[in-house]
Write an enzyme that holds these catalytic residues in place. Sequence first.
Site, PDB file in Angstrom:
ATOM      1  N   LYS A  41       3.416   4.352   3.307  1.00 50.07           N
ATOM      2  CA  LYS A  41       3.737   3.254   3.045  1.00 50.07           C
ATOM      3  C   LYS A  41       4.379   3.290   1.541  1.00 50.07           C
ATOM      4  O   LYS A  41       4.379   2.095   0.940  1.00 50.07           O
ATOM      5  CB  LYS A  41       2.839   2.277   3.283  1.00 50.07           C
TER       6      LYS A  41
ATOM      7  N   SER B 116       0.360  -2.884   1.652  1.00 44.78           N
ATOM      8  CA  SER B 116       1.335  -2.273   2.973  1.00 44.78           C
ATOM      9  C   SER B 116       0.562  -1.733   3.978  1.00 44.78           C
ATOM     10  O   SER B 116       0.959  -1.641   5.251  1.00 44.78           O
ATOM     11  CB  SER B 116       2.379  -1.628   2.250  1.00 44.78           C
TER      12      SER B 116
ATOM     13  N   HIS C  95       3.488  13.257   5.461  1.00 44.74           N
ATOM     14  CA  HIS C  95       2.569  12.437   4.723  1.00 44.74           C
ATOM     15  C   HIS C  95       1.601  13.437   4.208  1.00 44.74           C
ATOM     16  O   HIS C  95       0.542  13.002   3.573  1.00 44.74           O
ATOM     17  CB  HIS C  95       1.774  11.316   5.249  1.00 44.74           C
TER      18      HIS C  95
HETATM   19  S1  PPS Z   1       5.626   4.961   6.771  1.00 43.26           S
HETATM   20  O1  PPS Z   1       5.122   4.537   7.727  1.00 43.26           O
HETATM   21  O2  PPS Z   1       4.800   5.598   5.746  1.00 43.26           O
HETATM   22  O3  PPS Z   1       6.745   5.755   7.007  1.00 43.26           O
HETATM   23  O4  PPS Z   1       6.198   3.581   5.869  1.00 43.26           O
HETATM   24  P1  PPS Z   1       7.203   3.584   4.378  1.00 43.26           P
HETATM   25  O5  PPS Z   1       8.484   3.685   5.103  1.00 43.26           O
HETATM   26  O6  PPS Z   1       6.795   4.665   3.528  1.00 43.26           O
HETATM   27  O7  PPS Z   1       6.916   2.508   3.785  1.00 43.26           O
HETATM   28  C1  PPS Z   1       6.908   1.196   4.385  1.00 43.26           C
HETATM   29  C2  PPS Z   1       7.234   0.216   3.306  1.00 43.26           C
HETATM   30  O8  PPS Z   1       8.525   0.347   2.483  1.00 43.26           O
HETATM   31  C3  PPS Z   1       9.270  -0.969   2.688  1.00 43.26           C
HETATM   32  N1  PPS Z   1      10.621  -0.527   2.683  1.00 43.26           N
HETATM   33  C4  PPS Z   1      11.609  -1.073   1.787  1.00 43.26           C
HETATM   34  N2  PPS Z   1      11.322  -1.704   0.478  1.00 43.26           N
HETATM   35  C5  PPS Z   1      12.250  -2.183  -0.117  1.00 43.26           C
HETATM   36  N3  PPS Z   1      13.789  -1.583   0.595  1.00 43.26           N
HETATM   37  C6  PPS Z   1      13.748  -0.992   1.413  1.00 43.26           C
HETATM   38  N4  PPS Z   1      15.108  -0.848   1.968  1.00 43.26           N
HETATM   39  C7  PPS Z   1      12.810  -0.761   2.134  1.00 43.26           C
HETATM   40  N5  PPS Z   1      12.538  -0.061   3.325  1.00 43.26           N
HETATM   41  C8  PPS Z   1      11.385  -0.092   3.541  1.00 43.26           C
HETATM   42  C9  PPS Z   1       8.517  -1.622   3.824  1.00 43.26           C
HETATM   43  O9  PPS Z   1       8.826  -2.904   3.935  1.00 43.26           O
HETATM   44  C10 PPS Z   1       7.339  -1.227   3.699  1.00 43.26           C
HETATM   45  O10 PPS Z   1       6.618  -1.819   2.626  1.00 43.26           O
HETATM   46  P2  PPS Z   1       5.842  -3.383   2.584  1.00 43.26           P
HETATM   47  O11 PPS Z   1       5.287  -3.686   1.290  1.00 43.26           O
HETATM   48  O12 PPS Z   1       4.870  -3.310   3.877  1.00 43.26           O
HETATM   49  O13 PPS Z   1       7.038  -4.522   3.024  1.00 43.26           O
END
Ligand code: PPS
Length: 299
Positions: free
Chosen positions: A51, A143, A113
């Site tokens: 996340k 998150s 991860h």
């Molecule tokens: S995972 O399941 O570990 O692969 O998830 P990951 O992609 O690492 O993290 C998901 C969170 O990143 C946010 N996210 C973004 N934030 C801003 N801009 C963009 N483009 C973007 N893409 C993914 C996503 O909304 C999750 O965070 P939260 O706080 O839950 O919204």
Amino acid sequence: MCFLQQMEFPPRQELFDFHGVSMTQYVTSTWERVQTFKARPDDILIVTYPKAGTTWVSYILDLLYFGQTSPERLTSIPIYDRVPFLEFSHLPMHSGVEQAENLSISPRIIKTHLPVQFIPKSFWEQNCKIFYVARNAKDNVVSYFHFDRMLMIQPDPGDWNSYLKRFMEGKVLFGSWYDHVNGWWKKKQTYSNLHYMFYEDMTEDTEGEIDKLCSFLGLSPSVEEKKQIRGEVHFDSMKKNNMANYSSFPTMDFKISKFMRKGKVGDWKNHFTVAQNEEFDEDYKNKMKDPTLQFRTEI
Ligand code: PPS
């Protein structure tokens, strides 16, 4: 709609201690194959504590390498198939190792991860380029909590208060956030092909961070291309984009929460009580002793 989505969700998995890190079966069941994975010199590895911005950086890299040459990827292959999740294994999906081995593109972009001590040794031997993306602990845990609620193969998150305590103890999948970010930070001092990034910097200055990432990779996209990428990786665009928003991924219950949830720095303020925040800060001070590794919880 895929097979698994039409069925009942599978049972949630249990956490167990695996060489000192909390893991589930879907991460450890192909361990031998993960550990003996044959990395190629041009493989690119994206590493995060869950996340922290994996999908965001995955999407940027995929567009940089293949956005111009294979535009059909953008409309036909979900990001979780373009960028295999190395240690993931849950039937009937292909395991991450199989997916990575079956990729016919170059470079292969692979996500993991894993804490630094578990990275398959071929990545070091091949001197692969590695991106580490870190996110401040408070937004990261929020998150992760919502993700654990909606991804039905994750261990049951329980209520927010107990979840926060377990996060602080490292009793969530992939273990301690504190060990993860520190372990990789330390690795950066000795492994020069590691680019350590922060979610907060990406939010504040996406363009600047894409520039740094390109210079690390030795890429020089045109101004036009960069503008296009900037637009496509904006949170609102990715949230609407079915190839980026995980809407077709089995075992996620989107009625509970979305994968692309808020994408903000500072959402923790809507979750932490004053008492939880004080306890968290106190504990944080004891665990985060390296003054060179600093996170921002607001921008
Ligand atoms: S995972 O399941 O570990 O692969 O998830 P990951 O992609 O690492 O993290 C998901 C969170 O990143 C946010 N996210 C973004 N934030 C801003 N801009 C963009 N483009 C973007 N893409 C993914 C996503 O909304 C999750 O965070 P939260 O706080 O839950 O919204």
